[in-house]
Design a protein around this motif. Structure first.
Motif, short mmCIF file in Angstrom:
data_model
loop_
_atom_site.label_atom_id
_atom_site.label_comp_id
_atom_site.label_asym_id
_atom_site.label_seq_id
_atom_site.Cartn_x
_atom_site.Cartn_y
_atom_site.Cartn_z
N GLN A 89 36.53 43.24 39.46
CA GLN A 89 36.08 44.12 40.55
C GLN A 89 35.60 43.28 41.79
OE1 GLN A 89 33.04 46.94 39.34
NE2 GLN A 89 34.53 48.15 38.18
N ASP A 90 35.02 42.22 41.75
CA ASP A 90 34.36 41.53 42.76
C ASP A 90 35.62 40.64 43.15
OD1 ASP A 90 32.20 40.37 44.54
OD2 ASP A 90 32.76 38.43 43.43
N ALA A 91 36.44 39.95 42.14
CA ALA A 91 37.53 39.30 42.93
C ALA A 91 38.71 40.06 43.26
CB ALA A 91 38.27 38.68 41.67
N LEU A 92 38.81 41.58 43.23
CA LEU A 92 39.80 42.22 43.75
C LEU A 92 39.34 42.99 45.18
CD1 LEU A 92 41.73 43.07 40.74
CD2 LEU A 92 42.23 41.24 42.19
N SER A 93 37.85 43.05 45.40
CA SER A 93 37.22 43.73 46.25
C SER A 93 37.96 43.86 47.71
CB SER A 93 35.66 43.45 46.35
OG SER A 93 35.68 42.15 46.88
N GLY A 94 38.48 42.88 47.97
CA GLY A 94 39.23 43.07 49.53
C GLY A 94 40.47 43.46 49.54
N LEU A 95 40.94 44.15 48.49
CA LEU A 95 42.45 44.79 48.54
C LEU A 95 42.40 46.19 48.70
CD1 LEU A 95 43.61 42.53 45.36
CD2 LEU A 95 44.29 42.20 47.95
N LYS A 96 43.37 46.69 49.17
CA LYS A 96 43.36 48.23 49.59
C LYS A 96 44.52 48.80 48.61
CE LYS A 96 40.39 47.82 52.78
NZ LYS A 96 39.64 46.65 52.38
N CYS A 97 44.39 50.11 48.08
CA CYS A 97 45.47 51.04 47.70
C CYS A 97 45.31 52.29 48.11
CB CYS A 97 45.33 50.78 46.20
SG CYS A 97 46.63 52.01 45.22
N ARG A 98 46.16 52.70 48.80
CA ARG A 98 46.02 54.15 49.30
C ARG A 98 46.39 55.12 48.33
NH1 ARG A 98 44.24 53.15 54.26
NH2 ARG A 98 45.14 51.24 55.64
N CYS A 99 47.09 54.87 47.41
CA CYS A 99 47.49 55.84 46.20
C CYS A 99 45.99 56.02 45.28
CB CYS A 99 48.60 55.34 45.45
SG CYS A 99 50.09 55.20 46.44
N GLY A 100 45.13 55.36 45.16
CA GLY A 100 43.94 55.76 44.25
C GLY A 100 44.31 55.06 43.13
N THR A 101 45.11 54.03 42.85
CA THR A 101 45.31 53.49 41.34
C THR A 101 44.26 52.44 41.02
OG1 THR A 101 46.90 52.08 42.18
CG2 THR A 101 47.70 54.18 41.50
N HIS A 102 43.10 52.32 41.59
CA HIS A 102 42.37 51.19 41.50
C HIS A 102 41.74 51.14 40.00
CE1 HIS A 102 41.91 52.02 45.74
NE2 HIS A 102 41.57 50.59 45.99
N ILE A 103 41.58 52.29 39.31
CA ILE A 103 41.08 52.12 38.04
C ILE A 103 42.14 51.83 37.00
CG2 ILE A 103 39.96 53.81 36.14
CD1 ILE A 103 38.22 53.11 38.41
N SER A 104 43.42 52.11 37.23
CA SER A 104 44.39 51.68 36.39
C SER A 104 44.80 49.99 36.65
CB SER A 104 45.73 52.52 36.63
OG SER A 104 45.70 53.79 36.47
N ILE A 105 44.50 49.87 37.96
CA ILE A 105 44.80 48.37 38.32
C ILE A 105 43.67 47.55 37.42
CG2 ILE A 105 44.47 46.65 40.24
CD1 ILE A 105 45.61 48.80 41.94
N LEU A 106 42.57 47.94 37.65
CA LEU A 106 41.40 47.14 36.86
C LEU A 106 41.57 47.29 35.47
CD1 LEU A 106 38.26 48.41 38.74
CD2 LEU A 106 39.46 46.29 39.25
N LYS A 107 42.01 48.13 34.68
CA LYS A 107 42.33 48.30 33.45
C LYS A 107 43.49 47.24 33.02
CE LYS A 107 41.32 53.07 32.17
NZ LYS A 107 41.90 54.47 31.80
N ALA A 108 44.60 47.18 33.92
CA ALA A 108 45.49 46.30 33.65
C ALA A 108 45.26 45.12 33.88
CB ALA A 108 46.74 46.45 34.92
#
Length: 160
Positions: free
Chosen positions: A132-151
């Motif tokens: 989460q910390d490593a990816l904290s500066g990125l944006k996703c307007r679709c709201g797929t953050h949880i799926s991204i973190l799982k992947a």
């Protein structure tokens, strides 16, 4: 009166191939990659290095290409999403993104994958908090953050 821009010749090593681009030294790397080399990734997002859609690796480091002038690249090796893996041999992150069905619009995925790939290369078996910390500066307007973190976690586990 405006002075004419003096174009310079730049040899860019992109995804293992050398390309020559004649351009203004202050032109962003992103423009050379998309407009001169015809790569459809990275994407132009904000133009301010805030969203990450333009991220590439420059000598292995995730770099926001929308604010990186050609003159700063020099002889560096540039890797775009197209150079991360192939359809025949995808990067573990690419496989995990498919398995977790991360994609929605796909516009931001370039930045997430390129940032995560560099992070996972340097951090074996990261915790969810580290991811989460490593990816904290990125944006996703679709709201797929949880799926991204799982992947990313799935890819980290697969990479061991």
């Amino acid at each position: 009166m405006n002075q004419p821009v003096k174009l310079q010749s730049f040899k860019l090593n992109v995804n293992g191939e050398t390309h020559t681009v004649n351009a203004d030294p202050d032109m962003p790397l992103l423009y050379a990659l998309r407009n001169d080399l015809g790569l459809n990734n990275p994407h132009f997002g904000c133009g301010l290095a805030q969203c990450g859609a333009c991220t590439v690796h420059v000598d292995g480091q995730p770099t926001r290409s929308c604010v990186t002038p050609l003159s700063a690249v020099g002889e560096a090796k540039i890797v775009t999403l197209a150079g991360l893996g192939t359809p025949e041999k995808p990067h573990p992150l690419q496989t995990a993104y498919v398995e977790e069905q991360v994609l929605q619009c796909g516009y931001c995925i370039n930045g997430w994958l390129m940032t995560a790939a560099a992070f996972l290369r340097d951090h074996k078996k990261p915790s969810e908090a580290q991811i989460q910390d490593a990816l904290s500066g990125l944006k996703c307007r679709c709201g797929t953050h949880i799926s991204i973190l799982k992947a990313v976690k799935r890819a980290a586990d697969a990479m061991g």
